[in-house]
Each structure stands twice: as structure tokens, then as C-alpha cells.
Design a protein around this motif. Structure first.
Motif, mmCIF file in Angstrom:
data_model
loop_
_atom_site.group_PDB
_atom_site.id
_atom_site.type_symbol
_atom_site.label_atom_id
_atom_site.label_comp_id
_atom_site.label_asym_id
_atom_site.label_seq_id
_atom_site.Cartn_x
_atom_site.Cartn_y
_atom_site.Cartn_z
ATOM 1 N N LEU A 30 -19.911 92.584 37.851
ATOM 2 C CA LEU A 30 -19.547 93.851 38.343
ATOM 3 C C LEU A 30 -18.497 93.410 40.182
ATOM 4 C CD1 LEU A 30 -19.527 96.597 37.247
ATOM 5 C CD2 LEU A 30 -21.422 96.817 38.735
ATOM 6 N N LYS A 31 -19.275 92.699 40.457
ATOM 7 C CA LYS A 31 -19.613 91.962 42.467
ATOM 8 C C LYS A 31 -17.886 91.482 42.185
ATOM 9 C CE LYS A 31 -23.531 94.638 43.211
ATOM 10 N NZ LYS A 31 -24.447 93.595 44.120
ATOM 11 N N ILE A 32 -18.053 91.099 42.019
ATOM 12 C CA ILE A 32 -16.656 89.446 42.490
ATOM 13 C C ILE A 32 -15.533 90.207 42.290
ATOM 14 C CG2 ILE A 32 -18.097 87.292 43.196
ATOM 15 C CD1 ILE A 32 -17.847 86.489 40.693
ATOM 16 N N ASP A 48 -27.169 107.201 34.270
ATOM 17 C CA ASP A 48 -28.087 108.293 33.323
ATOM 18 C C ASP A 48 -29.786 108.812 33.263
ATOM 19 O OD1 ASP A 48 -27.810 106.217 32.288
ATOM 20 O OD2 ASP A 48 -28.588 106.721 30.097
ATOM 21 N N ASP A 61 -30.690 91.229 31.480
ATOM 22 C CA ASP A 61 -31.170 90.690 32.950
ATOM 23 C C ASP A 61 -29.060 91.351 33.090
ATOM 24 O OD1 ASP A 61 -31.672 91.177 34.988
ATOM 25 O OD2 ASP A 61 -31.542 88.844 35.756
ATOM 26 N N VAL A 62 -28.962 92.753 32.871
ATOM 27 C CA VAL A 62 -27.573 92.670 32.933
ATOM 28 C C VAL A 62 -27.475 94.555 33.745
ATOM 29 C CG1 VAL A 62 -26.887 91.857 31.040
ATOM 30 C CG2 VAL A 62 -27.389 94.474 31.080
ATOM 31 N N TYR A 63 -26.845 94.778 34.008
ATOM 32 C CA TYR A 63 -25.986 96.143 34.315
ATOM 33 C C TYR A 63 -26.393 96.668 33.871
ATOM 34 C CZ TYR A 63 -25.358 95.185 39.427
ATOM 35 O OH TYR A 63 -25.840 94.445 40.391
ATOM 36 N N ASN A 64 -27.048 98.599 33.516
ATOM 37 C CA ASN A 64 -27.701 98.868 32.276
ATOM 38 C C ASN A 64 -26.060 100.391 32.528
ATOM 39 O OD1 ASN A 64 -28.312 100.652 29.830
ATOM 40 N ND2 ASN A 64 -29.783 99.827 29.840
ATOM 41 N N LEU A 65 -24.807 100.471 33.056
ATOM 42 C CA LEU A 65 -24.511 101.276 33.225
ATOM 43 C C LEU A 65 -24.629 102.724 32.606
ATOM 44 C CD1 LEU A 65 -21.116 99.673 33.586
ATOM 45 C CD2 LEU A 65 -22.654 99.704 35.328
ATOM 46 N N PHE A 66 -23.622 103.119 31.414
ATOM 47 C CA PHE A 66 -24.400 103.975 31.045
ATOM 48 C C PHE A 66 -24.210 104.800 29.808
ATOM 49 C CE2 PHE A 66 -19.908 103.935 32.461
ATOM 50 C CZ PHE A 66 -19.159 104.352 32.538
ATOM 51 N N ASP A 94 -30.769 98.895 37.743
ATOM 52 C CA ASP A 94 -29.799 98.373 36.265
ATOM 53 C C ASP A 94 -28.175 98.979 36.553
ATOM 54 O OD1 ASP A 94 -31.503 96.694 35.323
ATOM 55 O OD2 ASP A 94 -32.799 97.902 33.984
ATOM 56 N N LYS A 95 -28.636 99.111 38.586
ATOM 57 C CA LYS A 95 -27.320 100.538 38.140
ATOM 58 C C LYS A 95 -26.857 101.908 37.143
ATOM 59 C CE LYS A 95 -24.875 97.723 41.442
ATOM 60 N NZ LYS A 95 -25.379 98.396 42.419
ATOM 61 N N ARG A 96 -27.913 101.862 35.808
ATOM 62 C CA ARG A 96 -28.355 102.397 35.222
ATOM 63 C C ARG A 96 -28.694 104.315 35.249
ATOM 64 N NH1 ARG A 96 -33.001 102.447 30.461
ATOM 65 N NH2 ARG A 96 -32.108 103.735 29.549
ATOM 66 N N VAL A 137 -13.531 97.802 38.141
ATOM 67 C CA VAL A 137 -14.167 99.272 37.885
ATOM 68 C C VAL A 137 -12.813 100.534 37.975
ATOM 69 C CG1 VAL A 137 -13.840 101.129 40.293
ATOM 70 C CG2 VAL A 137 -15.219 98.957 40.427
ATOM 71 N N ARG A 148 -14.427 93.422 41.002
ATOM 72 C CA ARG A 148 -14.298 94.741 41.133
ATOM 73 C C ARG A 148 -13.271 95.612 40.716
ATOM 74 N NH1 ARG A 148 -14.299 98.989 43.936
ATOM 75 N NH2 ARG A 148 -16.346 100.721 44.632
ATOM 76 N N ARG A 192 -24.424 91.046 36.070
ATOM 77 C CA ARG A 192 -24.128 91.586 37.141
ATOM 78 C C ARG A 192 -23.485 90.899 38.364
ATOM 79 N NH1 ARG A 192 -29.212 93.678 38.090
ATOM 80 N NH2 ARG A 192 -30.418 94.294 36.352
ATOM 81 N N SER A 193 -22.773 89.962 38.152
ATOM 82 C CA SER A 193 -22.429 88.948 39.096
ATOM 83 C C SER A 193 -20.649 89.123 39.501
ATOM 84 C CB SER A 193 -22.138 87.935 39.612
ATOM 85 O OG SER A 193 -22.577 87.095 38.698
ATOM 86 N N GLU A 228 -14.331 103.685 35.421
ATOM 87 C CA GLU A 228 -14.174 105.293 35.872
ATOM 88 C C GLU A 228 -13.121 105.311 34.737
ATOM 89 O OE1 GLU A 228 -14.965 106.697 38.286
ATOM 90 O OE2 GLU A 228 -16.473 104.930 38.882
ATOM 91 N N PHE A 261 -22.631 84.656 45.318
ATOM 92 C CA PHE A 261 -22.144 84.134 44.092
ATOM 93 C C PHE A 261 -20.793 83.513 44.155
ATOM 94 C CE2 PHE A 261 -22.996 88.975 44.484
ATOM 95 C CZ PHE A 261 -23.865 89.314 43.880
#
Lengths: 206, 374
Positions: free
Chosen positions: A185-187, B183, A79-84, B179-181, A193, A189, A182-183, A197, B270
């Protein structure tokens, strides 16, 4: 507090360092780490773990971001952000068996470390199989008669060839990926970021 | 005897903090005119897995009953309360609840929640009252360091509405946004060969942060009345929160619902020291459609285990001990009542005097018992 980055040991480690260096970061402390599992640089706190453990550390917020193979993410679905995707660590998932193997008339036995992926693959094909979970050296399973075939990741195919196995099918391709808690990335940021980037820029140029 | 994975015995500070968190919640809810409600721990799985509630059966603790129906240990309060109150008259109701939920997919199978549900209320009022109750409760627990996030299900839905995705594609896109994925979002969006859709969704993935994001998107969506109305709505809530003393409010315009019944504003908080989510909730009018009702419903649930872990230790209370015997226990008990505001232990043999600030003893003098300070 510095951003905490979890890195996958082994296969992806060297490729990550080359990529990270190409972004203009100092990687010397990471290259000279010896057997140390935790490294502090001016900007980051790094630690090294097995791929699946990287996802666990990121999911639980011990690391803010992580670099891990896409195969691990599909298999374990943390359960994570799977960015790119990142421009290294390319591999594919393959079904392989012994050359000229005569498939038996019974239900097939497939050995794999990636049991979820194997299950989904055969489900898509509409075929029931028995899956045998192995932790490593899965190429042995058909050779020693434990299984009819294996499902495993393949980079160059050399290991399969050297063990007398041939690829029957290839069905996924993966690369390393950037993941984030997940948190965090928000707190965090403002800290994360700019790093993310920079990774994105590196991907575009890579 | 051993415990299964994901179950644990508890003693000490964690449990006393949890009891305190529960008691404070009861008081806060009562003062704000919420009525307590509880539902059974055992329910039919269908209450949670039907198309509208949409929860995953795999994550539930379940079994077959004698009639072959699947029963579960309550995995969620909101769907259970909706079932319980669906037949109530259509007037404003404010409910509060406390109790355990059970899930396989969490590190602990049992977790404790405390929450509120507001139904049939004016929409903004319900959301405001939910958030202000949460703030009041955290304040009473002296938990002040948190970031409150607002999102809205309508943004993603409005952006993809003109496109005809299959149910499966829409589900994949929703998961990729969750998931902010980037791609995969791009790949699915490009099914319609619409670069604008892909770029809108990808930029939405990164649309999180302070309220300045809202201004950027107000310019971007200047011709889209439905999206502007959502931004107005979020901004109105931020104004309310800031006026109520919440300093760290963020937005995530790209946040999507993770349960199908969410239907409008979504909120969560949070804790800043470790990022754990101490409460989450939002609007879920859709949940009542399974009962053929179209009503306003909003609420949130606190993770009481997380609150208990982050509560500051209680201020030091004086601990005293009275040394007594079977013959003098009643005298010691009577004296205990006089030591109001202290923790008072009675012991027959004092083995750890260092645990107490004051030690008394019941002694006999001239045929009378009396308590003396040592």
C-alpha cells in the motif's frame, strides 16, 4: 508491474465479479477463466484461492490487495490492512442446534470451523465450553451426536433448516472486505490508490 | 530426527551473507562510536509484558522456572537493553547490539537483529544519528533500493486527546487505525457523536505518501500548534534524509504505535523489490518510566535475515586447489599462505576439478617437495 489481486473462490467469486463490473472494469477474462487459477487482464494480475489463503498471500506480499469474507479476518486475524467492507458477501455468525434439543447438564460441546470466534462468543457469555474443530459440513455434528451445537456462518438459513437445525442466537454480521498488504500500500501507492478509490466509490453507490 | 516448525538449519549464501552483514554492522557501529552491549537470551517475561513494555506473552517462547516465575527467550532487544542500562549514569550513551530474538507469531521462531539505542541524547540529534547510521549501514551493504517511512505517535494522540474514550475503546480505535479499517474507526469515533472527529481520523488513514502530504495537513491544522510542531519535526528529518542522499522518503501521518512504549517519531524502511521491512524503530522515552526515569531514548533494529536475503552476491573470488598427501600437507599449507586473496582448498584426491580456476600439486623432485601448477 500490474497490481496483484487475490480473490476468494466460490461463494464470493460471482458477487465480486458483478461488483467489479459495476465499477467499469472488464470482467470477461475472469468469467471465462474455466479452471485456471491465475488470470491476467490488461490492468491486473488476478489469482483465486480459498478465503484463508487469500489472507496468507496478501500478508506475505504475493498479492497487493485481496477480497475476503469478514468472518475469515475475524477468525484468522492476518497482519494486513483491513480497509473497508464491500457491498456483497453478507452473512452472519450463528449458534444452531437440533430443534427442541434438550441441553445437557454438563459442559457443552460446540463444533465449528471458527474456533476463535466460538471461543470469544462463549467467553463473552461467561460460559466454559469444549470446542470441536471441524473443516466443513459442521451441520452434521449435532445430528450425529458429535456436538451439542454448532457455530457457523449463515446466509439464508436454508442449509440449517434442511438439516433440522434451528438458530439459537445470531451474534455477528459480516460482508466481504478489501484487504491490502502493509508495505504494498505504501510502495505501490500510485498504482493501488486509484483502484481502492474506485472500490470506495462502488461501495458508496452500492 | 526432525526440526520443529519455524526452525531451520542453514548453509551457504544466506549464512555467509548474514555473517558479512554482522561484521559490517560491527564496523559501522564502532566507527560511529557505539559501544557494544548484549543481554542474556533468557529473561523474566515481566521485562517485556509489564504495562509499559506491553508485549503479548502469547507470542513468546516461555516456561516456568523452579520458583514458578515465567521466563522467556528474548523476544525484543529494546526492552531488554532498557532493563540493562536503566541504572547507568544520566549521560549520553550510544549502544549497539546484535543477536537473536524469538517469537511464536513469526514464520521463523528465531530471527536475527542488529540495532542501536541512543539514550540521554539531545532529541533531534538522537533521531538523526539513528537514521544516518541506518543509511550508512545500508550503503555499506550496497542495499540502495528502499523507501524510508516516517510517522509520529503524537498525531493520533493529539486528535483523540479532547475525547474521553475508555481504555478499551482507545485500544480498539488504535487497532482500527493500525489496520486502516475505516468503517470501525468511524464507528468508534461516533461514540462521541462527533462527526468531525470521525472525519479527521478517517482522512488520517489515507494520509500517507510523499512529503506533499505534510503541506496539505499544514493547511488543515493551521490552528493547531501541537500538530504543526509535529509536522515541522517530520519535515526537518526529511530535509536531513534528503540532504544525505535518501531519495525515497514517505510519511504516514495516520500511523499509530503498535507497542505502547513508542512515544514520538517512528521510522521504518521497506525494500522496494519485495516490500519487506529491513529496519524499524523510533522514539521510546516512555519505556524508561518503569525505572522512574524521564529520558530521551531512540533507536532502531535491522532484520539481519532480510538484509542477508537481499545482499548482492560477493564479487567472484579466484578458487584454487592444492593436491597434497599426508606427507606433503604441510608444504601445501605453506604455499596456501602465498595465495593471498584467493579461496584455497587442499585435497588429497581431486574429484571435482571444475570447481577451481587454478589447480596446483605438491610433487617430489630430487628428494625435495615443490608446488607446481597443473
Amino acid at each position: 508491474m500490474k497490481p496483484v489481486i487475490a480473490l476468494t473462490k466460490g461463494r464470493l467469486e460471482k458477487q465480486f465479479l458483478a461488483f467489479f463490473e459495476s465499477l467499469g472494469y472488464d470482467v470477461e477474462p475472469l468469467r471465462d477463466k474455466g479452471r485456471k487459477l491465475q488470470i491476467e487482464t490488461k490492468e491486473f494480475s488476478f489469482f483465486f484461492a480459498k478465503g484463508v489463503d487469500v489472507t496468507t498471500y496478501v500478508e506475505n506480499g504475493i498479492a497487493d490487495i485481496g477480497v475476503v469474507g469478514g468472518d475469515i479476518l475475524v477468525e484468522h486475524q492476518p497482519d494486513v490492512y483491513n480497509l473497508f467492507p464491500l457491498p456483497f458477501g453478507h452473512c452472519r455468525m450463528a449458534l444452531a442446534t437440533k430443534a427442541d434439543y434438550q441441553w445437557p447438564g454438563r459442559k457443552k460441546r460446540i463444533a465449528s470451523t471458527f474456533t476463535r470466534i466460538t471461543k470469544e462468543y462463549f467467553k463473552e457469555k461467561g460460559e466454559s465450553v469444549d470446542i470441536i474443530r471441524l473443516e466443513g459440513s459442521v451441520e452434521l455434528a449435532p445430528i450425529l451426536g458429535l456436538a451439542d451445537a454448532i457455530v457457523d456462518i449463515v446466509e439464508t438459513g436454508t442449509t440449517l433448516k434442511e438439516n433440522g437445525l434451528v438458530i439459537e442466537d445470531e451474534f455477528f454480521s459480516f460482508s466481504a472486505r478489501l484487504i491490502a498488504n502493509r508495505s504494498s500500500l505504501k510502495i505501490k501507492r500510485d498504482q493501488l490508490v486509484p483502484v481502492i478509490e474506485r472500490f470506495k466509490e462502488g461501495v458508496k453507490q452500492g | 530426527m526432525f526440526l520443529p516448525s519455524g526452525s531451520q538449519d542453514e548453509t551457504g549464501v544466506q549464512i555467509s551473507n548474514r555473517l558479512k552483514a554482522s561484521e559490517v554492522f560491527r564496523l559501522v557501529a564502532e566507527q560511529r562510536n557505539f559501544k557494544p552491549i548484549t543481554t542474556p537470551v533468557v529473561e523474566y517475561a515481566a521485562t517485556f509484558t509489564n504495562d509499559i513494555a506491553g508485549m503479548d506473552l502469547h507470542s513468546m517462547l516461555k516456561w516456568f522456572n523452579g520458583e514458578g516465575e515465567i521466563e522467556v527467550l528474548r523476544p525484543d532487544w529494546t526492552a531488554a537493553i532498557a532493563r540493562a542500562i536503566a541504572g547507568q549514569p544520566p549521560s549520553e550513551q550510544k549502544w549497539s547490539y546484535q543477536g537473536s530474538v524469538f517469537r511464536f507469531d513469526k514464520a521463523e521462531k528465531e530471527s536475527r537483529q542488529a540495532g542501536i539505542e541512543i539514550v540521554h541524547a539531545e532529541r533531534f540529534y538522537g533521531e538523526a544519528e539513528s537514521l544516518l547510521t541506518a543509511i550508512a549501514y545500508l550503503q555499506r551493504l550496497d542495499i540502495t533500493s528502499y523507501v524510508l517511512e516516517l510517522g509520529h505517535t503524537g498525531i493520533f494522540e493529539a486528535i483523540i486527546a479532547p475525547y474521553s474514550f475508555t481504555k478499551e475503546q482507545e485500544q480498539q480505535l488504535l487497532q482500527a487505525m493500525h489496520d486502516k479499517r475505516a468503517d470501525l474507526v468511524e464507528e468508534i469515533a461516533l461514540i462521541h457523536e462527533d462527526a468531525e472527529l470521525a472525519s479527521s481520523l478517517i482522512s488520517l488513514i489515507d494520509a500517507y505518501g510523499s512529503r506533499d502530504i505534510i503541506e496539505q495537513y499544514r493547511r488543515k491544522w493551521s490552528a493547531r500548534q501541537n500538530l504543526l510542531a509535529i509536522l515541522d519535526h517530520i519535515e526537518q528529518l526529511i530535509d536531513l534524509l534528503e540532504a544525505s542522499g535518501v531519495t525515497e522518503v514517505i510519511v504516514d501521518l495516520g500511523r499509530v504505535k503498535n507497542l505502547p512504549y513508542y512515544d514520538g517519531i517512528m521510522f521504518r524502511a521497506f525494500l522496494t523489490n519485495d516490500g519487506s521491512t529491513c529496519f524499524s524503530g523510533g522514539r521510546y522515552d516512555k519505556l524508561y518510566e518503569q525505572f522512574q526515569q524521564r529520558i530521551s531514548a531512540v533507536g532502531l533494529a535491522f532484520d539481519v535475515d532480510i538484509l542477508a536475503k537481499h545482499m548482492k552476491p560477493a564479487s567472484e573470488v579466484v578458487k584454487s586447489c592444492i593436491i597434497a598427501s599426508p606427507a606433503t600437507h604441510a608444504v601445501a599449507e605453506a604455499y596456501r599462505a602465498e595465495l593471498e586473496g584467493q579461496v584455497v582448498d587442499i585435497q588429497y584426491q581431486l574429484e571435482t576439478p571444475a570447481n577451481y580456476q587454478t589447480i596446483y600439486e605438491v610433487i617430489e623432485e630430487n628428494g625435495q617437495y615443490k608446488v607446481v601448477k597443473l
